[in-house]
Structures are given as C-alpha cells and as structure tokens.
Scaffold this motif. Structure first.
Motif, PDB file in Angstrom:
ATOM      1  N   VAL A   1       0.814  -1.335  -0.012  1.00  0.00           N
ATOM      2  CA  VAL A   1       0.073   0.004  -0.027  1.00  0.00           C
ATOM      3  C   VAL A   1       0.816   1.300  -0.111  1.00  0.00           C
ATOM      4  O   VAL A   1       0.653   2.263  -0.597  1.00  0.00           O
ATOM      5  N   CYS A   2       1.813   1.209   0.833  1.00  0.00           N
ATOM      6  CA  CYS A   2       2.761   2.475   0.764  1.00  0.00           C
ATOM      7  C   CYS A   2       3.336   2.770  -0.385  1.00  0.00           C
ATOM      8  O   CYS A   2       3.681   3.613  -0.986  1.00  0.00           O
ATOM      9  N   GLU A   3       3.899   1.539  -1.086  1.00  0.00           N
ATOM     10  CA  GLU A   3       4.548   1.689  -2.562  1.00  0.00           C
ATOM     11  C   GLU A   3       3.739   2.487  -3.249  1.00  0.00           C
ATOM     12  O   GLU A   3       4.100   3.201  -4.320  1.00  0.00           O
ATOM     13  N   LEU A   4       2.488   1.806  -3.213  1.00  0.00           N
ATOM     14  CA  LEU A   4       1.352   2.221  -4.453  1.00  0.00           C
ATOM     15  C   LEU A   4       1.254   3.771  -4.203  1.00  0.00           C
ATOM     16  O   LEU A   4       1.175   4.599  -5.238  1.00  0.00           O
TER      17      LEU A   4
ATOM     18  N   ASN B   1      -7.290   3.436   2.328  1.00  0.00           N
ATOM     19  CA  ASN B   1      -8.251   4.436   2.691  1.00  0.00           C
ATOM     20  C   ASN B   1      -7.640   5.230   3.935  1.00  0.00           C
ATOM     21  O   ASN B   1      -7.596   6.513   3.976  1.00  0.00           O
ATOM     22  N   LEU B   2      -6.844   5.041   4.926  1.00  0.00           N
ATOM     23  CA  LEU B   2      -6.311   5.521   6.007  1.00  0.00           C
ATOM     24  C   LEU B   2      -5.046   6.371   5.342  1.00  0.00           C
ATOM     25  O   LEU B   2      -4.916   7.750   5.703  1.00  0.00           O
ATOM     26  N   ILE B   3      -4.333   5.802   4.563  1.00  0.00           N
ATOM     27  CA  ILE B   3      -3.033   6.723   3.686  1.00  0.00           C
ATOM     28  C   ILE B   3      -3.664   7.768   2.810  1.00  0.00           C
ATOM     29  O   ILE B   3      -3.202   8.484   3.143  1.00  0.00           O
ATOM     30  N   THR B   4      -4.666   7.491   2.398  1.00  0.00           N
ATOM     31  CA  THR B   4      -5.456   8.219   1.211  1.00  0.00           C
ATOM     32  C   THR B   4      -5.679   9.446   1.797  1.00  0.00           C
ATOM     33  O   THR B   4      -5.344  10.589   1.747  1.00  0.00           O
TER      34      THR B   4
ATOM     35  N   LEU C   1      -1.948  -7.188  17.133  1.00  0.00           N
ATOM     36  CA  LEU C   1      -1.430  -6.718  16.135  1.00  0.00           C
ATOM     37  C   LEU C   1      -1.900  -5.119  16.274  1.00  0.00           C
ATOM     38  O   LEU C   1      -3.040  -4.973  16.246  1.00  0.00           O
ATOM     39  N   ARG C   2      -0.991  -4.265  16.120  1.00  0.00           N
ATOM     40  CA  ARG C   2      -1.271  -2.874  16.213  1.00  0.00           C
ATOM     41  C   ARG C   2      -0.801  -2.207  14.875  1.00  0.00           C
ATOM     42  O   ARG C   2       0.453  -2.600  14.295  1.00  0.00           O
ATOM     43  N   MET C   3      -1.586  -1.614  14.199  1.00  0.00           N
ATOM     44  CA  MET C   3      -1.268  -0.850  12.842  1.00  0.00           C
ATOM     45  C   MET C   3      -1.781   0.765  13.176  1.00  0.00           C
ATOM     46  O   MET C   3      -2.952   1.065  13.571  1.00  0.00           O
ATOM     47  N   GLU C   4      -0.700   1.674  12.963  1.00  0.00           N
ATOM     48  CA  GLU C   4      -0.793   2.890  12.983  1.00  0.00           C
ATOM     49  C   GLU C   4      -0.585   3.825  11.798  1.00  0.00           C
ATOM     50  O   GLU C   4       0.322   3.528  11.095  1.00  0.00           O
ATOM     51  N   VAL C   5      -1.568   4.790  11.509  1.00  0.00           N
ATOM     52  CA  VAL C   5      -1.160   5.654  10.384  1.00  0.00           C
ATOM     53  C   VAL C   5      -1.294   7.004  11.044  1.00  0.00           C
ATOM     54  O   VAL C   5      -2.392   7.522  11.619  1.00  0.00           O
ATOM     55  N   SER C   6      -0.123   7.842  11.145  1.00  0.00           N
ATOM     56  CA  SER C   6      -0.163   9.008  11.685  1.00  0.00           C
ATOM     57  C   SER C   6       0.328  10.127  10.503  1.00  0.00           C
ATOM     58  O   SER C   6       1.023   9.676   9.586  1.00  0.00           O
ATOM     59  N   ASP C   7      -0.412  11.363  10.679  1.00  0.00           N
ATOM     60  CA  ASP C   7       0.056  12.240   9.695  1.00  0.00           C
ATOM     61  C   ASP C   7       0.340  13.662  10.405  1.00  0.00           C
ATOM     62  O   ASP C   7      -0.131  13.772  11.594  1.00  0.00           O
TER      63      ASP C   7
END
Length: 182
Positions: A39-42, A78-81, A106-112
C-alpha cells in the motif's frame, strides 16, 4: 485527469461494495508487513508529487496471521489516502507503523502531520456518508475501515489535534478467526 478520475470512481465503487454488501471476510494466512509495504509503495508517488514524506516501519518478527488481506489492504489504503488529503503543506509527514503489543494484538498506526480533525467532528467520522472533505469525499472510507476492523473483532481509534495531525490506530487479535472447513 481521466486516469485520476477513473481511480476515484474505482475507489468509490470498491468502498460502496465493501460497506453496503453483506460479505464474509476471506480469511487466509497473510504477511501484514507485505500488505503495509504494498500500500505504501502504491501511494509513494502521490506523496512525492505533493512533497509529503511517507514512511513505513514494519516489524520483521511478525509471523503470518489469518486475516482478510483484501480488507486490511482496503483499510490501509483508505487511511493513508485520507492522511495524504489532510497534509496541505509540503514537508508534511505520514508514518505507517505495524507491531505487536504485549497482549498479543497486532497494532497498525497511520499518523500524519496534517490539518487534524476538529474535536466536534470526531464523534461522526465513522458514520457512513459523513465527510469532513466537503465535495471532495464520499464519507465511506472510514465507515469501511470501521466495518472491516469490526469483522476482524478488532478496534479502530483516532487521536487528532487541529493543526498538528491525526493518528489512527487499528488493533487486531493475532490469532484471528479459524479457517472454515471445506
């Protein structure tokens, strides 16, 4: 312009299908690190065009786990977009992190470091068709994230401060649902 709008239409259709259509998640063994990286590479080119730094930190010690990989991919997309949309200034940063917690989640974080979400808007962000983007959003992205995470018996939380940024945290049980017998 056609390519960009075709992508938007495709994303809208997928979000509508994920949200509106009753479905059974397709659980399978998957590498969450690989999903994060894909997803990040996309989205890396889009971030670079807008002079936004997109970083991801994977956990090499993570084993494969039983998840709906298409659903988790959709959540991260969706979160990264959304994070990209929230970053109005060049030199903004987005960080995607995956790890495990002591309680075997499992923890996934998307921070901006974007514009943040006003406190009075936070209570409605997972409500379908509620958008803080005006005409620029459908109000389905975060509702889809919430639905997919709930299907995994997980949780999604948000912490945001106007002018400083937003962090979405997804927690999923590491065992995941058992595979269905064929």
């Amino acid at each position: 312009m056609v390519k960009r709008n075709t992508g938007r239409i495709k994303d809208l259709a997928l979000d509508m299908l994920f949200y509106a259509k009753p479905r059974q998640p397709e659980y399978q063994l998957a590498d969450i690190n690989q999903i994060v990286q894909e997803v990040c590479e996309l989205l890396q080119d889009k971030a670079m065009q807008r002079k936004i730094e997109l970083n991801w930190k994977i956990d090499p010690s993570l084993k494969q786990m039983r998840i709906d990989s298409k659903g988790i991919y959709r959540c991260l997309l969706n979160l990264i977009t959304n994070a990209l949309d929230a970053c109005n200034n060049a030199d903004s940063q987005i960080t995607v992190k995956v790890d495990t917690l002591e309680d075997k989640c499992l923890r996934m974080e998307v921070s901006d470091t974007g514009s943040g979400i006003p406190e009075d808007k936070l209570k409605d962000i997972f409500t379908p068709f509620h958008s803080t983007k005006g005409y620029g959003g459908t109000g389905l992205g975060l509702a889809v994230v919430h639905k997919i995470v709930s299907e995994h018996n997980g949780s999604v939380t948000v912490n945001s401060e106007v002018g400083r940024g937003t962090t979405f945290e997804i927690k999923l049980p590491t065992k995941g649902p058992k595979a269905e017998e064929e």
